[in-house]
Design a protein around this motif. Structure first.
Motif, PDB file in Angstrom:
ATOM      1  N   LYS A  77      69.988  76.833  30.682  1.00 20.50           N
ATOM      2  CA  LYS A  77      68.709  76.712  29.976  1.00 20.50           C
ATOM      3  C   LYS A  77      68.876  77.071  28.501  1.00 20.50           C
ATOM      4  O   LYS A  77      68.280  76.438  27.627  1.00 20.50           O
ATOM      5  N   ILE A 117      68.028  74.601  25.318  1.00 19.65           N
ATOM      6  CA  ILE A 117      67.156  74.911  24.186  1.00 19.65           C
ATOM      7  C   ILE A 117      67.885  74.669  22.874  1.00 19.65           C
ATOM      8  O   ILE A 117      67.370  74.017  21.958  1.00 19.65           O
ATOM      9  N   MET A 124      65.395  69.831  27.993  1.00 20.21           N
ATOM     10  CA  MET A 124      64.597  71.037  28.234  1.00 20.21           C
ATOM     11  C   MET A 124      63.595  70.830  29.357  1.00 20.21           C
ATOM     12  O   MET A 124      63.352  71.723  30.167  1.00 20.21           O
ATOM     13  N   ASN A 130      64.552  71.749  32.707  1.00 21.71           N
ATOM     14  CA  ASN A 130      64.892  73.144  32.963  1.00 21.71           C
ATOM     15  C   ASN A 130      63.661  74.022  33.099  1.00 21.71           C
ATOM     16  O   ASN A 130      63.717  75.220  32.883  1.00 21.71           O
ATOM     17  N   PHE A 168      60.805  73.810  31.307  1.00 20.23           N
ATOM     18  CA  PHE A 168      59.999  74.014  30.112  1.00 20.23           C
ATOM     19  C   PHE A 168      58.865  73.018  30.101  1.00 20.23           C
ATOM     20  O   PHE A 168      59.022  71.870  30.490  1.00 20.23           O
ATOM     21  N   SER A 190      57.034  70.516  28.544  1.00 23.16           N
ATOM     22  CA  SER A 190      57.311  69.649  27.394  1.00 23.16           C
ATOM     23  C   SER A 190      56.043  69.246  26.671  1.00 23.16           C
ATOM     24  O   SER A 190      56.049  68.971  25.491  1.00 23.16           O
TER      25      SER A 190
END
Lengths: 290, 301
Positions: free
Chosen positions: A5, A9, B93, B96, B98, B100
């Protein structure tokens, strides 16, 4: 913290540096969003990641370095390199989203960004602006001049105020504040001492044309720059004289004006077309940077 | 052997200074972008450098990339492939966990998808992974170490030539790191006895400067007997950070580090000068540095 992760990022931020700005603009939202994914947003050094994005953008401008070597060196000497490319990174990323950018366009785009980004009230920025203008003007002259004819036409008549002057080759006039004769050797020796360089406003004519197509640079007075800028292959000497009077509030007598043009004919910068039978009048305005 | 990385003036330097260089190091990515580059070095031994295998990443490169690297490696008859202990691919991302939408990432990632031409989907990633243009230092942790060892095991079966790994420069602390660069490399080499090292002395100095450790003390801790190749390049400090700079000559401290590495057991088969960003470079300066390195390494032959 999950490495996959964390890498995701960092990769997203480098692939599109605008993401960093978005994350920083909403710190609480970012913190909550990252928490959901088990990541501590405050563990990221966002400023350093932004700088790294700038560094990567700089490396991708290596083809531009070939065209603007003094500019790149000056940015480095003045500790502006990373700052410039950090700000350029989002623009450049979006420009290249659709594929590779050709070197010419890459240079042109960078010059456009840099000249807008530099702050003319900062002496160091102003110096860099002069350097990039100097290099970019020379680069443009080289590109444009491949399209101009080699032969130099001869004038077989005596020019009068009805004659139409024409630029031979390409002429670009630049407002400058620093003397490149002084600045360039300093850059080549990896130093720029602002105390040794005097700032003054002056005009330079960059001309590429005539036999051999060498680039010549000549300092111009304001009136001379105005007159040469007014030459467009259609205006007569009288048209230019009238416009000169409108702009500067004073006229120049015809012999003086003809002598001015004669000087530039002799060095090959100007030639004359035969006067047209149709008289055209123009209103001409030329804005100098003051 | 002493070599030079392929750059704008390398061909001219070879022609002007016959016999000074033993080889040219050429990047796989340069060949992929412009295959005609190879024709510049028809009579020169070549070593392949690479930045596409994402050895320290969690997304593997496409099979087509591996095949292309193998093709280049065979074409060049390179003795090894120098790759980076870094990542260049990563999961998007959104995949994972997140959100968006909050970051308007959907539109950005759609753009990334549109730009992902040539990137095959690997490991069933949907959308395609994020592909960068520059290698990035990984998180130095047990999780990354495990992944590196898995990747090396996979690549050792897939790559045609021996792989050696280059230490990355460190420009910022990667969150979640629990080990130092040197400790990570010690662990990696202790678990994988085959992997050789590409010791980039400039990257090492940069990491030391930016992360605040003593480059000499830490260099001495590395398994220097595993060093196959050494890289040398310049540095540039901008905005308070030390950066890699392939357009300027290496400072004296780099040669001091080289001396230490040699004294502590490094026996590199090749030393490459990475001066390949600027269109011109001083022949005289480069010849002087090459001579210096030849003198320093003469005891190895």
């Amino acid at each position: 913290m999950d490495a996959s992760k964390v890498h995701a990022i960092i990769a997203a931020c480098l692939a599109d540096p605008q993401i960093i700005s978005a994350l920083l603009a909403n710190p609480e939202v970012t913190r909550q969003n990252f928490n959901k994914a088990g990541i501590d947003a405050e563990a990221f050094d966002w400023q350093s990641i932004q700088k790294f994005a700038g560094f990567v953008t700089k490396v991708r401008q290596n083809p531009v370095r070939n065209n603007l070597p003094l500019t790149f060196k000056a940015l480095s000497i003045c500790d502006l390199e990373i700052a410039v490319f950090t700000h350029y990174a989002p623009n450049f990323t979006h420009l290249t989203h659709n594929g590779y950018l050709p070197d010419e366009l890459r240079t042109e785009t960078f010059v456009g960004f840099l000249t807008n980004w530099l702050d003319a009230t900062n002496p160091i920025h102003l110096l860099i602006k002069d350097i990039v203008n100097h290099e970019w003007t020379i680069e443009q002259l080289h590109r444009l001049n491949t399209k101009t004819p080699d032969e130099q036409p001869t004038i077989s008549f005596m020019p009068t105020v009805k004659s139409v002057p024409t630029i031979q080759g390409v002429l670009k006039i630049q407002n400058m504040c620093y003397d490149m004769h002084q600045v360039i050797p300093m850059i080549q020796n990896n130093k720029l001492d602002m105390y040794e360089i005097k700032q003054k406003e002056f005009l330079l004519g960059y001309w590429c044309g005539g036999l051999g197509k060498q680039i010549k640079i000549v300092e111009l007075q304001a009136i001379g720059a105005y007159i040469l800028s007014a030459v467009n292959g259609e205006r007569t000497i009288r048209d230019i004289s009238d416009s000169l009077k409108q702009t500067f509030g004073k006229s120049t007598d015809e012999p003086t004006l003809l002598a001015f043009f004669k000087d530039y004919v002799e060095i090959g910068l100007l030639t004359f077309n035969q006067p047209s039978s149709t008289q055209k009048k123009f209103t001409y305005a030329f804005n100098f940077r003051r | 052997m002493i070599g030079l990385a392929s750059g704008p003036y390398t061909r001219r330097f070879l022609e002007n200074t016959e016999g000074v260089l033993d080889y040219v190091e050429i990047a796989f990515e340069q060949l992929r972008h412009d295959p005609k580059t190879l024709s510049l070095y028809a009579d020169t031994p070549l070593v392949l450098h690479c930045a596409s295998l994402s050895v320290a990443g969690f997304v593997r490169p496409a099979q087509s990339t591996i095949e292309a690297i193998n093709h280049c490696a065979n074409q060049l008859d390179t003795p090894w492939i120098g790759e980076h202990l870094s990542f260049i691919l990563a999961h998007p991302m959104a995949q994972n966990g997140f959100d968006s939408e909050i970051l308007h990432l959907e539109s950005i990632e759609q753009q990334l998808v549109m730009n992902a031409s040539g990137i095959e989907q690997t490991e069933n990633t949907t959308p395609p992974p994020v592909s960068l243009t520059y290698t990035v230092c990984p998180q130095f942790s047990q999780q990354t170490l495990n992944r590196v060892l898995e990747n090396l095991e996979f690549l050792e079966q897939s790559i045609a030539k021996p792989l050696i790994l280059e230490n990355p420069p460190q420009y910022f602390v990667v969150p979640g790191s629990t080990m130092s660069l040197v400790d990570f490399m010690i662990e990696m080499t202790s678990h994988n006895q085959q992997i050789g090292l590409l010791l980039d002395l400039t990257h090492f100095l940069i990491a030391a400067s930016n992360m605040g450790f003593d480059p000499f003390a830490e260099l001495a801790r590395l398994p220097l007997e595993r060093v196959v190749e050494i890289h040398i390049s310049g540095i540039n400090t901008q905005s308070g950070v030390m950066w890699d700079d392939h357009s300027s000559p290496a400072p004296n401290i780099i040669f001091d580090l080289l001396r230490l590495a040699l004294d502590r057991g490094a026996q590199p088969q090749a030393i490459t000068f990475e001066y390949n960003w600027a269109p011109v470079f001083s022949d005289e300066m480069l010849i002087r540095q090459i001579s210096k390195v030849r003198e320093m390494t003469s005891v190895l032959t």
